[in-house]
Design a protein around this motif. Sequence first.
Motif, PDB file in Angstrom:
ATOM      1  N   SER A   1      -3.626  -5.183  -3.348  1.00 20.10           N
ATOM      2  CA  SER A   1      -2.635  -4.117  -3.282  1.00 20.10           C
ATOM      3  C   SER A   1      -3.273  -2.838  -3.813  1.00 20.10           C
ATOM      4  O   SER A   1      -3.775  -2.808  -4.933  1.00 20.10           O
ATOM      5  CB  SER A   1      -1.397  -4.475  -4.099  1.00 20.10           C
ATOM      6  OG  SER A   1      -0.410  -3.488  -3.955  1.00 20.10           O
ATOM      7  N   VAL A   2      -3.225  -1.792  -2.990  1.00 18.14           N
ATOM      8  CA  VAL A   2      -3.983  -0.570  -3.281  1.00 18.14           C
ATOM      9  C   VAL A   2      -3.059   0.643  -3.196  1.00 18.14           C
ATOM     10  O   VAL A   2      -2.267   0.771  -2.258  1.00 18.14           O
ATOM     11  CB  VAL A   2      -5.149  -0.401  -2.285  1.00 18.14           C
ATOM     12  CG1 VAL A   2      -6.064   0.734  -2.733  1.00 18.14           C
ATOM     13  CG2 VAL A   2      -5.941  -1.694  -2.138  1.00 18.14           C
ATOM     14  N   ALA A   3      -3.184   1.542  -4.156  1.00 13.00           N
ATOM     15  CA  ALA A   3      -2.355   2.748  -4.167  1.00 13.00           C
ATOM     16  C   ALA A   3      -2.871   3.783  -3.170  1.00 13.00           C
ATOM     17  O   ALA A   3      -4.010   3.717  -2.694  1.00 13.00           O
ATOM     18  CB  ALA A   3      -2.307   3.346  -5.562  1.00 13.00           C
ATOM     19  N   ILE A   4      -2.021   4.748  -2.868  1.00 12.50           N
ATOM     20  CA  ILE A   4      -2.347   5.873  -1.995  1.00 12.50           C
ATOM     21  C   ILE A   4      -2.275   7.154  -2.818  1.00 12.50           C
ATOM     22  O   ILE A   4      -1.409   7.299  -3.695  1.00 12.50           O
ATOM     23  CB  ILE A   4      -1.356   5.948  -0.815  1.00 12.50           C
ATOM     24  CG1 ILE A   4      -1.504   4.719   0.087  1.00 12.50           C
ATOM     25  CG2 ILE A   4      -1.567   7.226  -0.006  1.00 12.50           C
ATOM     26  CD1 ILE A   4      -0.437   4.632   1.166  1.00 12.50           C
TER      27      ILE A   4
ATOM     28  N   GLU B   1       0.883  -1.166   0.000  1.00 10.39           N
ATOM     29  CA  GLU B   1       0.000   0.000   0.000  1.00 10.39           C
ATOM     30  C   GLU B   1       0.922   1.216   0.000  1.00 10.39           C
ATOM     31  O   GLU B   1       1.581   1.522   0.996  1.00 10.39           O
ATOM     32  CB  GLU B   1      -0.918   0.028   1.212  1.00 10.39           C
ATOM     33  CG  GLU B   1      -1.819   1.253   1.223  1.00 10.39           C
ATOM     34  CD  GLU B   1      -3.254   0.939   1.631  1.00 10.39           C
ATOM     35  OE1 GLU B   1      -4.160   1.675   1.206  1.00 10.39           O
ATOM     36  OE2 GLU B   1      -3.463  -0.027   2.362  1.00 10.39           O
ATOM     37  N   SER B   2       0.993   1.892  -1.146  1.00  6.43           N
ATOM     38  CA  SER B   2       1.972   2.953  -1.296  1.00  6.43           C
ATOM     39  C   SER B   2       1.539   3.899  -2.404  1.00  6.43           C
ATOM     40  O   SER B   2       0.650   3.584  -3.198  1.00  6.43           O
ATOM     41  CB  SER B   2       3.350   2.348  -1.626  1.00  6.43           C
ATOM     42  OG  SER B   2       4.352   3.326  -1.646  1.00  6.43           O
TER      43      SER B   2
ATOM     44  N   SER C   1      -4.928  -5.859  -8.163  1.00 10.55           N
ATOM     45  CA  SER C   1      -4.304  -4.534  -8.138  1.00 10.55           C
ATOM     46  C   SER C   1      -5.372  -3.452  -8.270  1.00 10.55           C
ATOM     47  O   SER C   1      -6.219  -3.520  -9.159  1.00 10.55           O
ATOM     48  CB  SER C   1      -3.297  -4.399  -9.280  1.00 10.55           C
ATOM     49  OG  SER C   1      -2.252  -5.335  -9.148  1.00 10.55           O
ATOM     50  N   TRP C   2      -5.279  -2.424  -7.392  1.00  8.40           N
ATOM     51  CA  TRP C   2      -6.320  -1.402  -7.310  1.00  8.40           C
ATOM     52  C   TRP C   2      -5.702  -0.004  -7.318  1.00  8.40           C
ATOM     53  O   TRP C   2      -4.583   0.192  -6.856  1.00  8.40           O
ATOM     54  CB  TRP C   2      -7.141  -1.579  -6.034  1.00  8.40           C
ATOM     55  CG  TRP C   2      -7.775  -2.922  -5.913  1.00  8.40           C
ATOM     56  CD1 TRP C   2      -7.237  -4.049  -5.343  1.00  8.40           C
ATOM     57  CD2 TRP C   2      -9.066  -3.310  -6.400  1.00  8.40           C
ATOM     58  NE1 TRP C   2      -8.124  -5.101  -5.435  1.00  8.40           N
ATOM     59  CE2 TRP C   2      -9.252  -4.678  -6.074  1.00  8.40           C
ATOM     60  CE3 TRP C   2     -10.096  -2.631  -7.065  1.00  8.40           C
ATOM     61  CZ2 TRP C   2     -10.409  -5.376  -6.392  1.00  8.40           C
ATOM     62  CZ3 TRP C   2     -11.248  -3.329  -7.381  1.00  8.40           C
ATOM     63  CH2 TRP C   2     -11.398  -4.687  -7.048  1.00  8.40           C
ATOM     64  N   PRO C   3      -6.473   1.009  -7.807  1.00  8.46           N
ATOM     65  CA  PRO C   3      -5.984   2.393  -7.804  1.00  8.46           C
ATOM     66  C   PRO C   3      -6.222   3.062  -6.455  1.00  8.46           C
ATOM     67  O   PRO C   3      -6.805   2.465  -5.542  1.00  8.46           O
ATOM     68  CB  PRO C   3      -6.827   3.042  -8.896  1.00  8.46           C
ATOM     69  CG  PRO C   3      -8.152   2.338  -8.774  1.00  8.46           C
ATOM     70  CD  PRO C   3      -7.815   0.900  -8.420  1.00  8.46           C
TER      71      PRO C   3
END
Length: 319
Positions: A229-232, A18-19, A196-198
């Motif tokens: 896994s998700v973005a920040i 998560e980044s 994978s997620w935005p």
Amino acid sequence: MEPSRLDLKAKIKLAGVESAPVFLNKAATTEKVCSLILEAGRDGADVIGFPEGFIPGHPGWVEILPLSVEPATSLFLELFKQAVEVPGSETEAIGAACKEANIYAVIGINERRPNTTGTLFNTQLLFGRDGTLLHKHQKYVPTVGERLVHAPGETGSKVSTTTDFGILSGLICGENGNPLAQYSLSLDYPVVHVASWPSHFCPGSDVQNAILVTTRSLATSLMCYIINSVAIVGDDVVEKYGVDDATTKFLRGEQKKRRATIVAPGGVILAGPFEDAQEGILYAEVSMDDLIRGKYALDYAGHYNRPKIFAHHFKRYFN
């Protein structure tokens, strides 16, 4: 050479990122990816998953800005110039990091065709422990406004590769809920799947609910472990397309949220989400036992299905 037999006693350590990317900067984001891979390797992880379009960042402006005027057109220009060619220096660097860390990795990128001036793909890259690029998956159908940025995928139905712990697979964002993709993938018997997620959807959307509704069900139907896994949202994203007070307020609100998880069959959350507004890696150690127990009753790729009686739905595609 990959082993051909599955170790049913294997213990696997999963890592979910998560980044925030360094938005629209592929060199800096690739460096960050390699650093996270090496960190997970030091912590003994076998596989690490990254968010959607992480290099050089997902084109989230398509969810909140008019698409045919500034700044959307300039953002696309930056994205195209910073997109990844496969193979290229970025894939070489990531492969070297995987080899040093002795880890498998699934990484979201914006991919451009080499030596062209148009067309991008929303892509996942699957790397082996030895640094080899094992598989490339381009998102089947771009979602909503992504269709102006990304072309439909040209890599076919396959979204998995063989590893020393079994089958590793990946799908991108909404296609994790695609029933045809799910059934196709079930035939490969995945052990670990990276979703994978935005960092955000459009205003009013509940990203966490969408992720968990989709992947708790997917973990159960596939009987596999899922790394969400998700973005920040980074400050650089707010600077790039926080064009007014309302948009900035929305992005700042999304920036505080943490959504990465690791999910087991039955929808059990093994790790995450982070309680604090932090960047990092989630870990969970898993075994084959839960997968085998679940398929005692529900093996949708085997004894608990009858594809023959549904085959008539597809006759028109073979005429």
